[in-house]
Design a protein around this motif. Structure first.
Motif, mmCIF file in Angstrom:
data_model
loop_
_atom_site.group_PDB
_atom_site.id
_atom_site.type_symbol
_atom_site.label_atom_id
_atom_site.label_comp_id
_atom_site.label_asym_id
_atom_site.label_seq_id
_atom_site.Cartn_x
_atom_site.Cartn_y
_atom_site.Cartn_z
ATOM 1 N N SER A 1 0.841 -1.190 0.000
ATOM 2 C CA SER A 1 0.000 0.000 0.000
ATOM 3 C C SER A 1 0.877 1.241 0.000
ATOM 4 C CB SER A 1 -0.933 0.022 1.218
ATOM 5 O OG SER A 1 -0.190 0.150 2.412
ATOM 6 N N VAL A 2 0.354 2.310 -0.589
ATOM 7 C CA VAL A 2 1.046 3.596 -0.648
ATOM 8 C C VAL A 2 0.048 4.695 -0.317
ATOM 9 C CG1 VAL A 2 2.851 2.954 -2.303
ATOM 10 C CG2 VAL A 2 0.615 3.685 -3.142
ATOM 11 N N ASP A 3 0.547 5.761 0.287
ATOM 12 C CA ASP A 3 -0.278 6.936 0.533
ATOM 13 C C ASP A 3 -0.135 7.874 -0.651
ATOM 14 O OD1 ASP A 3 -1.044 6.009 3.059
ATOM 15 O OD2 ASP A 3 0.767 6.842 3.973
ATOM 16 N N VAL A 4 -1.241 8.479 -1.068
ATOM 17 C CA VAL A 4 -1.255 9.352 -2.239
ATOM 18 C C VAL A 4 -1.714 10.747 -1.823
ATOM 19 C CG1 VAL A 4 -2.078 9.651 -4.594
ATOM 20 C CG2 VAL A 4 -1.830 7.348 -3.661
ATOM 21 N N MET A 5 -0.874 11.743 -2.073
ATOM 22 C CA MET A 5 -1.179 13.116 -1.683
ATOM 23 C C MET A 5 -2.133 13.776 -2.690
ATOM 24 S SD MET A 5 2.556 14.548 -0.497
ATOM 25 C CE MET A 5 3.194 14.375 -2.174
ATOM 26 N N PRO A 6 -2.894 14.775 -2.252
ATOM 27 C CA PRO A 6 -3.782 15.497 -3.172
ATOM 28 C C PRO A 6 -3.059 16.062 -4.392
ATOM 29 C CG PRO A 6 -4.333 16.056 -0.915
ATOM 30 C CD PRO A 6 -3.082 15.231 -0.861
ATOM 31 N N GLU A 7 -1.822 16.582 -4.207
ATOM 32 C CA GLU A 7 -1.058 17.124 -5.328
ATOM 33 C C GLU A 7 -0.778 16.049 -6.367
ATOM 34 O OE1 GLU A 7 1.428 19.738 -7.682
ATOM 35 O OE2 GLU A 7 -0.303 19.933 -6.350
ATOM 36 N N THR A 8 -0.517 14.825 -5.904
ATOM 37 C CA THR A 8 -0.279 13.710 -6.826
ATOM 38 C C THR A 8 -1.528 13.395 -7.625
ATOM 39 O OG1 THR A 8 1.372 12.767 -5.321
ATOM 40 C CG2 THR A 8 0.445 11.298 -6.982
ATOM 41 N N LEU A 9 -2.670 13.428 -6.969
ATOM 42 C CA LEU A 9 -3.937 13.151 -7.656
ATOM 43 C C LEU A 9 -4.241 14.223 -8.696
ATOM 44 C CD1 LEU A 9 -6.097 12.021 -4.604
ATOM 45 C CD2 LEU A 9 -5.043 10.563 -6.336
#
Length: 212
Positions: A55-63
């Motif tokens: 699993s990885v965390d995804v930041m809003p900027e990445t989205l």
């Protein structure tokens, strides 16, 4: 840092606004929590893993800058572990920092390969050049030509079979990362208000003294 040579196609098993779980096998070998991994060309940090998934965390900027927010359960993604210093660099230097997304305009079969045309934002065209590098969904590719606000790449049979690009269709979004060397050259040129000449390239170490 990565090379743009995809190691494995993973399968999305869970999505949420800030988390992604991917089923994989090969890329889990020697991998630990805290390691970087490229998912469709996006550099992410592994927050947890098991014998079959991570699993990885995804930041809003990445989205905002990538197509990861469009992923659903069962979707396939390109995976690559971080570059090991001292290993072979088969593609080009890929940072995993997505510049923007493009859209597949057309795919034309050409013998065992396919020619893919991808539309791209105007700001990225500065870094495009025939025979130059581009990372598309994390895959290191060579640009064939550029025209208006699009470019074409040739996808050989191996790439079609071993990456998700073989399943792309016109109208789908892809992540784009321009060549880091092209970015540095454009920055230097702009700061010094100089034309991009051979003397300029020599001065900043991008060309040897014997080039003509």
């Amino acid at each position: 840092m990565f090379t743009g040579i995809v190691e494995e196609i993973g399968v999305v098993r869970e999505t949420s606004p800030n988390r992604l779980v991917v089923e994989a096998q090969n890329v889990l070998e020697g991998t630990k929590v805290g390691d970087s991994i490229a998912v469709n060309g996006v550099c992410l940090t592994i927050s947890s893993l098991s014998s079959k998934q991570f699993s990885v965390d995804v930041m809003p900027e990445t989205l905002r800058r990538s197509n990861l927010g469009l992923l659903h359960y069962g979707d396939k993604v390109n995976l690559e572990r971080g570059l090991v210093i001292g290993g072979r660099l088969g593609g080009h230097l890929v940072l995993g920092h997505i510049d923007d997304t493009g859209m597949v305009e057309s795919i034309i079969p050409e013998q065992a390969a396919s020619i893919m045309r991808i539309s791209t934002p105007a700001k990225l065209m500065l870094y495009m050049a025939p025979k130059g590098f581009i990372a598309v969904d994390g895959v290191s590719l060579t640009i064939i030509d550029i025209e208006n606000l699009s470019f074409t790449v040739s996808l050989v049979a191996y790439t079609l079979e071993h990456t998700t690009l073989g399943n792309k269709r016109p109208g789908e979004q892809v992540n784009l990362e321009a060549d880091i060397i092209a970015k540095y050259l454009e920055r230097l040129k702009g700061e010094r208000n100089q034309d991009l000449t051979l003397d300029f390239l020599r001065e900043y170490g991008f060309a040897g003294g014997n080039l003509k």
